[in-house]
Design a protein around this motif. Structure first.
Motif, PDB file in Angstrom:
ATOM      1  N   ARG A  74       0.833  -1.212   0.000  1.00  0.00           N
ATOM      2  CA  ARG A  74       0.000   0.000   0.000  1.00  0.00           C
ATOM      3  C   ARG A  74       0.863   1.256   0.000  1.00  0.00           C
ATOM      4  O   ARG A  74       0.611   2.205  -0.741  1.00  0.00           O
ATOM      5  CB  ARG A  74      -0.926  -0.007   1.210  1.00  0.00           C
ATOM      6  CG  ARG A  74      -1.844   1.205   1.273  1.00  0.00           C
ATOM      7  CD  ARG A  74      -2.656   1.192   2.530  1.00  0.00           C
ATOM      8  NE  ARG A  74      -1.772   1.426   3.666  1.00  0.00           N
ATOM      9  CZ  ARG A  74      -2.161   1.860   4.836  1.00  0.00           C
ATOM     10  NH1 ARG A  74      -3.440   2.060   5.061  1.00  0.00           N
ATOM     11  NH2 ARG A  74      -1.320   2.069   5.797  1.00  0.00           N
ATOM     12  N   LEU A  75       1.921   1.256   0.809  1.00  0.00           N
ATOM     13  CA  LEU A  75       2.827   2.405   0.859  1.00  0.00           C
ATOM     14  C   LEU A  75       3.505   2.609  -0.477  1.00  0.00           C
ATOM     15  O   LEU A  75       3.543   3.729  -0.998  1.00  0.00           O
ATOM     16  CB  LEU A  75       3.874   2.198   1.959  1.00  0.00           C
ATOM     17  CG  LEU A  75       4.911   3.305   2.094  1.00  0.00           C
ATOM     18  CD1 LEU A  75       4.256   4.589   2.593  1.00  0.00           C
ATOM     19  CD2 LEU A  75       6.024   2.876   3.021  1.00  0.00           C
ATOM     20  N   THR A  78       1.055   3.962  -3.081  1.00  0.00           N
ATOM     21  CA  THR A  78       0.694   5.358  -2.830  1.00  0.00           C
ATOM     22  C   THR A  78       1.837   6.300  -3.208  1.00  0.00           C
ATOM     23  O   THR A  78       1.599   7.383  -3.732  1.00  0.00           O
ATOM     24  CB  THR A  78       0.309   5.559  -1.352  1.00  0.00           C
ATOM     25  OG1 THR A  78      -0.760   4.677  -1.040  1.00  0.00           O
ATOM     26  CG2 THR A  78      -0.127   6.983  -1.084  1.00  0.00           C
ATOM     27  N   ASP A 125       1.091   6.834   7.697  1.00  0.00           N
ATOM     28  CA  ASP A 125       0.063   7.033   6.679  1.00  0.00           C
ATOM     29  C   ASP A 125       0.763   7.284   5.340  1.00  0.00           C
ATOM     30  O   ASP A 125       1.588   8.195   5.235  1.00  0.00           O
ATOM     31  CB  ASP A 125      -0.808   8.241   7.054  1.00  0.00           C
ATOM     32  CG  ASP A 125      -1.892   8.526   6.044  1.00  0.00           C
ATOM     33  OD1 ASP A 125      -2.211   7.639   5.227  1.00  0.00           O
ATOM     34  OD2 ASP A 125      -2.433   9.653   6.077  1.00  0.00           O
ATOM     35  N   PRO A 126       0.460   6.491   4.312  1.00  0.00           N
ATOM     36  CA  PRO A 126       1.146   6.663   3.031  1.00  0.00           C
ATOM     37  C   PRO A 126       0.970   8.053   2.423  1.00  0.00           C
ATOM     38  O   PRO A 126       1.899   8.584   1.806  1.00  0.00           O
ATOM     39  CB  PRO A 126       0.508   5.593   2.139  1.00  0.00           C
ATOM     40  CG  PRO A 126       0.003   4.562   3.090  1.00  0.00           C
ATOM     41  CD  PRO A 126      -0.411   5.320   4.313  1.00  0.00           C
ATOM     42  N   ARG A 127      -0.199   8.650   2.607  1.00  0.00           N
ATOM     43  CA  ARG A 127      -0.409   9.997   2.048  1.00  0.00           C
ATOM     44  C   ARG A 127       0.473  11.020   2.752  1.00  0.00           C
ATOM     45  O   ARG A 127       0.985  11.941   2.138  1.00  0.00           O
ATOM     46  CB  ARG A 127      -1.884  10.391   2.148  1.00  0.00           C
ATOM     47  CG  ARG A 127      -2.761   9.520   1.220  1.00  0.00           C
ATOM     48  CD  ARG A 127      -4.199   9.750   1.506  1.00  0.00           C
ATOM     49  NE  ARG A 127      -4.443   9.258   2.869  1.00  0.00           N
ATOM     50  CZ  ARG A 127      -5.588   9.303   3.487  1.00  0.00           C
ATOM     51  NH1 ARG A 127      -6.622   9.837   2.909  1.00  0.00           N
ATOM     52  NH2 ARG A 127      -5.723   8.826   4.696  1.00  0.00           N
ATOM     53  N   ARG A 130       3.954  10.530   1.369  1.00  0.00           N
ATOM     54  CA  ARG A 130       4.056  11.055  -0.007  1.00  0.00           C
ATOM     55  C   ARG A 130       4.258  12.555   0.009  1.00  0.00           C
ATOM     56  O   ARG A 130       5.085  13.088  -0.708  1.00  0.00           O
ATOM     57  CB  ARG A 130       2.794  10.693  -0.794  1.00  0.00           C
ATOM     58  CG  ARG A 130       2.870  11.137  -2.248  1.00  0.00           C
ATOM     59  CD  ARG A 130       1.662  10.747  -3.045  1.00  0.00           C
ATOM     60  NE  ARG A 130       0.481  11.336  -2.432  1.00  0.00           N
ATOM     61  CZ  ARG A 130      -0.729  10.845  -2.539  1.00  0.00           C
ATOM     62  NH1 ARG A 130      -0.938   9.750  -3.221  1.00  0.00           N
ATOM     63  NH2 ARG A 130      -1.748  11.441  -1.976  1.00  0.00           N
TER      64      ARG A 130
END
Length: 133
Positions: A74-75, A78, A125-127, A130
């Motif tokens: 998932r990471l 993203t 949190d991936p966002r 990012r």
């Protein structure tokens, strides 16, 4: 080395079995899942010592991960192309990397663990990552 590919092999085998009994769309779906679960989609891993040296020189984040980890996938998904702005360490390949993760995750090998500007973040949190990269 085999456990790095175990989940991908199981998914691909399941896809072949389902394709033989129920149709070819299952093979395509499970082949894509096997690709996502494999180490192929991740940037090339480097040893933890090398990642720490490079991070000290260029200020990039260090991402500790392992193949088959859904949170790592998932990471990586993203981050997209921004994943190249970090140094990636496979903790299954590098015992020193696994020890670094255990040191900041209460003795557990919880991945992804990201070291950004000297501060550890366990399963961030991936966002957020990012935007931080």
């Amino acid at each position: 080395m085999l456990r790095r590919w175990l989940l991908a092999a199981v998914l691909l085998t399941l896809g072949v079995i389902l394709a033989m009994t129920s149709g070819w769309p299952f093979l395509i779906v499970f082949a894509l899942l096997a690709l996502v679960a494999s180490p192929l989609l991740f940037p090339r891993s480097i040893p933890a010592a090398e990642a720490q040296r490079r991070s000290a020189a260029d200020g990039r984040a260090i991402v500790y991960w392992r193949p088959g980890c859904p949170f790592c996938v998932r990471l990586r998904a993203t981050l997209g192309l921004r994943s190249r702005r970090a140094h990636w360490v496979d903790i299954w390949r590098d015992p020193e990397g696994a020890a670094a993760v255990r040191a900041v995750a209460d003795g557990n090998e919880t991945v992804p663990t990201v070291i950004l500007a000297g501060t550890p973040h366990v399963n961030p949190d991936p966002r957020w990552l990012r935007s931080a990269l």
